[in-house]
Design an enzyme around this catalytic site. Structure first.
Site, PDB file in Angstrom:
ATOM      1  N   ASP A 309       0.824  -1.202   0.000  1.00 60.45           N
ATOM      2  CA  ASP A 309       0.000   0.000   0.000  1.00 60.45           C
ATOM      3  C   ASP A 309       0.867   1.265   0.000  1.00 60.45           C
ATOM      4  O   ASP A 309       2.085   1.213  -0.016  1.00 60.45           O
ATOM      5  CB  ASP A 309      -0.942  -0.030   1.206  1.00 60.45           C
ATOM      6  N   ASP A 310       0.209   2.426   0.033  1.00 64.17           N
ATOM      7  CA  ASP A 310       0.863   3.731  -0.008  1.00 64.17           C
ATOM      8  C   ASP A 310       1.562   3.934  -1.358  1.00 64.17           C
ATOM      9  O   ASP A 310       0.907   3.937  -2.381  1.00 64.17           O
ATOM     10  CB  ASP A 310       1.825   3.916   1.168  1.00 64.17           C
ATOM     11  N   SER A 311       2.879   4.060  -1.370  1.00 66.16           N
ATOM     12  CA  SER A 311       3.594   4.433  -2.600  1.00 66.16           C
ATOM     13  C   SER A 311       3.872   3.218  -3.495  1.00 66.16           C
ATOM     14  O   SER A 311       4.994   2.981  -3.928  1.00 66.16           O
ATOM     15  CB  SER A 311       4.911   5.129  -2.242  1.00 66.16           C
TER      16      SER A 311
END
Length: 710
Positions: A309-311
């Site tokens: 997740d995220d970047s």
């Protein structure tokens, strides 16, 4: 307790607590989390150590010295109505200026575009820029005008979220773009030095890679999140990227290709050809740069895990380039069963789940977790109920938590719940040791625009919504004993239906999940028509196969026996019907919503459920096959059972190793003759489970997992 398969978030200053819970939960790994550190007392305690790194942030000094190395995005100004022959458009009006600032460099300004939105044409003359605003001369009075422009992202979004939600007071972190030559060399050197200076680390846990999902914030708290898409590529853009794209693909992209009149290009809509090309371009770049990072980590004798997740943008765990990066493990945070299946299907040696609730005072939805009013133990068990049904179908190797461990001090019930969950996870994982669970002879293909690239997901965390029925179908399928794959419309044209028994298409007219203009291809319509006529099953939900410009809204209306009226048939007659009670499918009316625009196309379509005199679920025989229509689908134990029984009936399958209670799901492991029963209810319940030797009767405690030898 055996140390195995559990990653614990440790915390300096709480060494005794860290080691106590490591023993209590059977941890074999201790990790740090954002905002925490591990002391020598922890790192020297005999556990494997994960160290969390977000490579592109925490380099503010370099970012300030090289502002052009910061990451960027295209923004579209608010529309301004011209009251005369000139108009002034303030670019940042409505945007959160702590996150975003205008890129005023000559390279960026050449990508600026002014549009007359009333006429939908680009304006190319009479444009001047100064002091954050664009003045346009020679405009048409009472037309609306916008400006699209590049902006630097000067506050990394996850850091920004934690500051505004969880009370962080540290420095606002910026992010670097690895496409910038000096930044890329700096990041490689930095990682090399970090590996040398941290010999205690066994696994470098990359908090994703380079580019965050798009998360554009507004200045007004009443509309803080202007645009969010967990699978978007908006934050990968820069003059350097656009120039490189033009050189590689032979044509230029513009700001409008990204901002799309302010609508952007969300994952939930079919991509333009330019967007598909740009995604391929970014995926190739991300894989190349990620391989270089993994090689550095491996050279220092460490393993490289990546957090999904995220970047994660450009990484695409189900994409064709992911395996080439060389990661040793993939970590996925999970709320739901479909997220477990997404993690498990990635081509990587180790699959690990990070459980929720995260050890933060406030959860992602803004509700209290480890703070007054929170009941994190109930959250943990609720998420586990969704996760375990997927884990009995497809295993992962590890589980764990993240956040601030000291928050557990006031929540002993949470500690007990995680102890129970960790033990149960190990028991479920062990069941797969001798082979896979029994699967019904039913090959299910979920058909949408993205196909296998977006297996098991719509766009990352986009899960807590009723707007997209498909994510609920994915969740239902994640724990069912059927073979599930994800195919695109191009796959259908290449012959993918030869390996399918059931095809599911669910979405709204024009979106990526229904398919949009893909249904204008007569070969696609003919292929699905033949598939059902020769014995296959088609399940359509919402507005499947919908596209404008034809005699019916649903291109497969002749197969489904229903159509969706968009207003063209308001004066036409409606077939009268009675609800058919003889079809052996337990209909869950609550899951179907209430769509008043459904109509039958003939008298041979069986109506299984109606609301207000309008059919909501139907069954239509077509040739040797069958088609089922559902007006909507919201996941629950009852609706999941409805979906399963629909497939059993249409495919003529025997309900072997299934219970007679929708609240009790089962899995059978033939190699060891192990039968598992899962009680998905928070109260006691009982069930009869059909086996070749006769029914097995069980009485189960609330949320119990029962493992039985046959």
């Amino acid at each position: 307790m055996k140390r195995d398969g559990f990653t614990l978030p440790g915390e300096a200053g709480y060494e005794a607590l860290t080691l106590e819970l490591a023993g209590r939960w059977g941890a074999d790994v201790i990790r740090d989390s954002d905002g925490t550190k591990l002391s020598p007392e922890i790192t020297g305690a005999g556990y494997r150590i994960y160290s969390t790194l977000c490579v592109i942030r925490e380099h503010n000094a370099f970012a300030l010295e090289h502002p052009d190395a910061q990451q960027q995005t295209f923004l579209c100004s608010r529309a301004v109505t011209a009251e005369g022959t000139s108009v002034v458009i303030p670019l940042m009006d409505g945007y959160f200026t702590e996150q975003l600032v205008i890129n005023e460099s000559p390279d960026a300004l050449r990508y600026m575009q002014v549009y007359d939105r009333t006429e939908n044409v680009e304006v190319t003359r009479g444009i001047t820029y100064a002091d954050g605003a664009v003045r346009v001369q020679g405009v048409t009075p009472w037309h609306q005008y916008t400006v699209s422009f590049l902006a630097y992202r000067v506050w990394e979004e996850i850091n920004m979220y934690n500051h505004t939600t969880n009370g962080w007071t540290s420095e606002h972190l910026r992010q670097l773009d690895p496409r910038h030559g000096a930044a890329w060399q700096f990041l490689q050197d930095w990682l090399e030095n970090w590996c040398i200076q941290n010999p205690q680390t066994d696994v470098v846990r990359l908090t994703s890679l380079f580019y965050n999902f798009v998360w554009i914030w507004g200045a007004d708290l009443r509309n803080r999140h202007l645009f969010t898409d967990w699978a978007s590529y908006d934050f990968t853009v820069s003059p350097a990227a656009l120039d490189a794209f033009r050189q590689q693909y032979g044509y230029a992209l513009t700001a409008e290709d990204f901002v799309n009149g302010g609508r952007h290009q969300p994952t939930h809509m079919p991509p333009t050809p330019a967007k598909r090309d740009y995604m391929e371009f970014i995926q190739e770049f991300v894989a190349q740069k990620a391989r270089a990072l993994v090689e550095i980590i491996h050279r220092h004798g460490k393993q490289a895990y990546v957090f999904y997740d995220d970047s994660w943008v450009g990484m695409e765990p189900c994409g064709k380039r992911f395996a080439s990066i060389g990661f040793d493990g993939l970590i996925k945070c999970v709320f739901s069963g479909f997220e477990c299946r997404l993690c498990a299907c990635a081509d990587v040696p180790v699959h690990e789940l990070r459980f929720h609730p995260y050890l933060f005072p406030v959860g992602l939805g803004g509700l209290p977790t480890f703070s007054e009013g929170g009941e994190p133990e109930k959250d943990a068990l609720r998420y586990w109920r969704s996760v375990r049904r997927a884990l009995v179908r497809k295993p992962v190797d590890r589980i764990g938590l993240g956040g601030y461990l000291h928050l557990t001090l006031d929540y002993p019930k949470f500690v007990d719940a995680i102890t129970e969950i960790a033990d149960e996870f190990r028991r479920i994982r062990a069941l797969h040791g001798s082979g896979a669970p029994y699967t019904l002879p039913c090959r299910v293909a979920v058909l949408h625009t993205w196909g296998s690239l977006r297996s098991w997901t719509l766009s990352g965390h986009f899960h807590e919504t009723d707007r997209h029925a498909l994510i609920h179908i994915n969740e239902a399928l994640s724990g069912l004993p059927v073979d599930v794959r994800f195919i695109s419309f191009e796959d259908v044209l290449r012959g993918a239906l030869r390996d399918c028994d059931v095809v599911i298409n669910a979405g709204r007219m024009g979106d990526a999940w229904s398919g949009g203009d893909a249904w204008k291809n007569p070969a696609l319509v003919a292929g699905l028509t033949r598939f059902v006529h020769e014995g296959g099953t088609f399940i359509g939900v919402g507005e499947p196969s919908a596209v404008a410009g034809y005699d019916h809204t649903l291109r497969l209306s002749h197969v489904l026996g229903v159509d969706v009226d968009k207003g063209e048939r308001v004066c036409h007659g409606r077939w009268q019907f009675e609800v058919d009670r003889d079809v052996p499918i337990a209909v869950c009316a609550d899951a179907l919503g209430n769509n008043p625009n459904i109509l039958l196309t003939g008298g041979d379509t069986k109506v299984l459920c109606e609301k207000g005199g309008v059919p909501q679920m139907t069954l239509h025989a077509f040739g040797r096959g069958k088609a089922v229509y559902m007006s909507h689908f919201t996941v629950s134990p009852e609706s999941t059972r409805m979906l399963l029984e629909t497939m059993l009936y249409c495919c003529g399958l025997d309900p072997l190793y299934l219970s007679d209670n929708a609240l009790v799901e089962t899995a059978y492991y033939p190699a060891d003759r192990i039968l598992v029963a899962l009680n998905n209810a928070e109260e006691e319940t009982s069930a009869a489970i059909r086996t070749p030797q006769g029914d097995v009767h069980v009485s189960l405690k609330p949320l119990e997992t029962r493992i039985m030898q046959l």
